[in-house]
Write a protein that holds these residues in place. Structure first.
Motif, PDB file in Angstrom:
ATOM      1  N   MET A   6      40.529  19.892  43.243  1.00  0.00           N
ATOM      2  CA  MET A   6      39.925  20.911  44.094  1.00  0.00           C
ATOM      3  C   MET A   6      40.940  22.002  44.431  1.00  0.00           C
TER       4      MET A   6
ATOM      5  N   SER B 163      41.473  26.730  51.000  1.00  0.00           N
ATOM      6  CA  SER B 163      42.297  25.617  50.521  1.00  0.00           C
ATOM      7  C   SER B 163      43.256  25.090  51.583  1.00  0.00           C
TER       8      SER B 163
ATOM      9  N   GLU C 105      34.283  32.632  46.476  1.00  0.00           N
ATOM     10  CA  GLU C 105      35.423  32.566  45.565  1.00  0.00           C
ATOM     11  C   GLU C 105      36.600  33.423  46.042  1.00  0.00           C
TER      12      GLU C 105
ATOM     13  N   HIS D 154      26.915  27.482  49.519  1.00  0.00           N
ATOM     14  CA  HIS D 154      28.280  27.199  49.962  1.00  0.00           C
ATOM     15  C   HIS D 154      28.309  26.249  51.165  1.00  0.00           C
TER      16      HIS D 154
ATOM     17  N   VAL E 299      41.575  24.308  41.544  1.00  0.00           N
ATOM     18  CA  VAL E 299      40.534  25.338  41.423  1.00  0.00           C
ATOM     19  C   VAL E 299      40.780  26.457  42.440  1.00  0.00           C
ATOM     20  N   PHE E 300      41.102  26.089  43.669  1.00  0.00           N
ATOM     21  CA  PHE E 300      41.290  27.072  44.733  1.00  0.00           C
ATOM     22  C   PHE E 300      42.542  27.922  44.527  1.00  0.00           C
TER      23      PHE E 300
ATOM     24  N   ASP F  40      32.249  18.550  50.517  1.00  0.00           N
ATOM     25  CA  ASP F  40      33.711  18.532  50.422  1.00  0.00           C
ATOM     26  C   ASP F  40      34.339  17.916  51.664  1.00  0.00           C
TER      27      ASP F  40
ATOM     28  N   GLY G 150      33.964  25.864  42.453  1.00  0.00           N
ATOM     29  CA  GLY G 150      34.662  25.832  43.744  1.00  0.00           C
ATOM     30  C   GLY G 150      33.631  25.917  44.852  1.00  0.00           C
TER      31      GLY G 150
ATOM     32  N   ARG H 162      39.637  25.995  36.531  1.00  0.00           N
ATOM     33  CA  ARG H 162      38.259  25.545  36.722  1.00  0.00           C
ATOM     34  C   ARG H 162      37.826  24.511  35.697  1.00  0.00           C
TER      35      ARG H 162
ATOM     36  N   HIS I 252      38.945  31.482  48.429  1.00  0.00           N
ATOM     37  CA  HIS I 252      39.413  30.164  48.007  1.00  0.00           C
ATOM     38  C   HIS I 252      40.813  29.825  48.519  1.00  0.00           C
TER      39      HIS I 252
ATOM     40  N   SER J 280      32.828  21.973  43.918  1.00  0.00           N
ATOM     41  CA  SER J 280      34.290  21.872  43.884  1.00  0.00           C
ATOM     42  C   SER J 280      34.747  20.638  43.114  1.00  0.00           C
TER      43      SER J 280
END
Length: 301
Positions: free
Chosen positions: A82, A29, A22, A271, A85-86, A278, A17, A91, A25, A178
């Protein structure tokens, strides 16, 4: 134990992600979800408007609908997973699924570059050779140009995908991203990524470089032509190119920024590099129909 015994290309990869964020998230999102919804609504509106309005059945609008379709594929290849995952912490992504996602991302990046080149050619013919416009860019020829852009994108990606899927992945399966970002995935291979990196850089340089050169040439010819017109005619001619130029800048500048941040860390936190990548995959597909809606009076988003 030898490396081949350690490798197992049937195991899934794990997407992190946003590394280091994390815990945020769910909040992160929200803008991605809203962006995706606007992308679907905006690009579907463009395609339907052009499809239903007979007055828009011209090469310029056909290329717009191609761009909208590319943006839909582009976003759908990335954002749903994506968000999974969020939101859900799903994952895992299958080995094959990871490379299919990568194939769609890079193929349609190349296709979009080709369509932008075609759109610059369209504007050049419309402004510099208006009397021959319908003859040069017939409906069938416009379709062939779109198919050629698609074929080119697929052709340059198949060798890379064949090479990447043949590499042994015997390191950990965690991708600090991600989505299945090319450089991040290659780093997990226990074989040298030299061939992959060399091929990627060569193809990207040739595609983007040549397309940019031809786009620049088209607009230099357009500029030379419109400077001979009256002020009113000059402004009208240039206004038809405004939305295209804005999308070109968004696509190429954003792409170069994202690529260089992946290649060179520049002492940035992971990040930040992931978020830039992203946003590059999600924001331009949302903005493209809005730009056309503002600049093109026949299409209002």
């Amino acid at each position: 134990m030898s490396a081949p015994n350690l490798s197992n290309n049937s195991l899934p990869f794990l997407l992190v992600g946003i590394p280091g964020l994390e815990a945020l998230h769910v909040w992160i999102s929200i803008p991605f979800c809203l962006t995706y919804i606007m992308t679907l609504l905006g690009n579907c509106t463009v395609i339907l408007t052009i499809r239903l309005d007979a007055s828009l059945h011209e090469p310029m609008y056909y290329f717009m609908s191609m761009l909208a379709a590319i943006d839909l594929v582009f976003s759908t290849a990335v954002v749903p997973k994506m968000l999974g995952v969020f939101w859900l912490g799903t994952r895992e992504i299958a080995f094959e699924g990871c490379f299919i996602q990568m194939f769609f991302i890079h193929t349609f990046t190349a296709v979009e570059s080709g369509v932008l080149l075609a759109m610059s050619f369209d504007r050049y013919i419309a402004i510099c050779h208006p009397l021959r416009y319908s003859t040069i860019l017939s409906r069938s020829r416009t379709t062939k140009i779109g198919l050629l852009a698609l074929a080119r994108g697929i052709a340059v990606m198949i060798p890379l995908m064949c090479h990447l899927t043949s590499l042994p992945y015997c390191k950990n399966r965690v991708i600090p991203h991600s989505y299945c970002e090319h450089m991040a995935v290659v780093e997990l291979a226990c074989a040298s990524p030299t061939i992959s990196n060399l091929y990627s850089i060569t193809v990207a340089t040739l595609l983007v470089g040549l397309d940019s050169i031809f786009i620049t040439f088209s607009y230099s010819m357009i500029l030379r032509s419109v400077l001979r017109l009256s002020k009113e005619a000059r402004l009208k001619a240039l206004s038809t190119c405004g939305s295209h130029i804005a999308i070109i800048l968004l696509f190429y500048i954003g792409g170069l920024l994202s690529m260089y941040l992946q290649l060179f860390s520049l002492d940035l936190d992971p990040h930040i590099r992931v978020l830039v990548a992203d946003f590059y995959l999600t924001v331009p597909p949302m903005l493209n129909p809005l730009i056309y809606g503002i600049k093109t009076k026949q299409i209002h988003i």
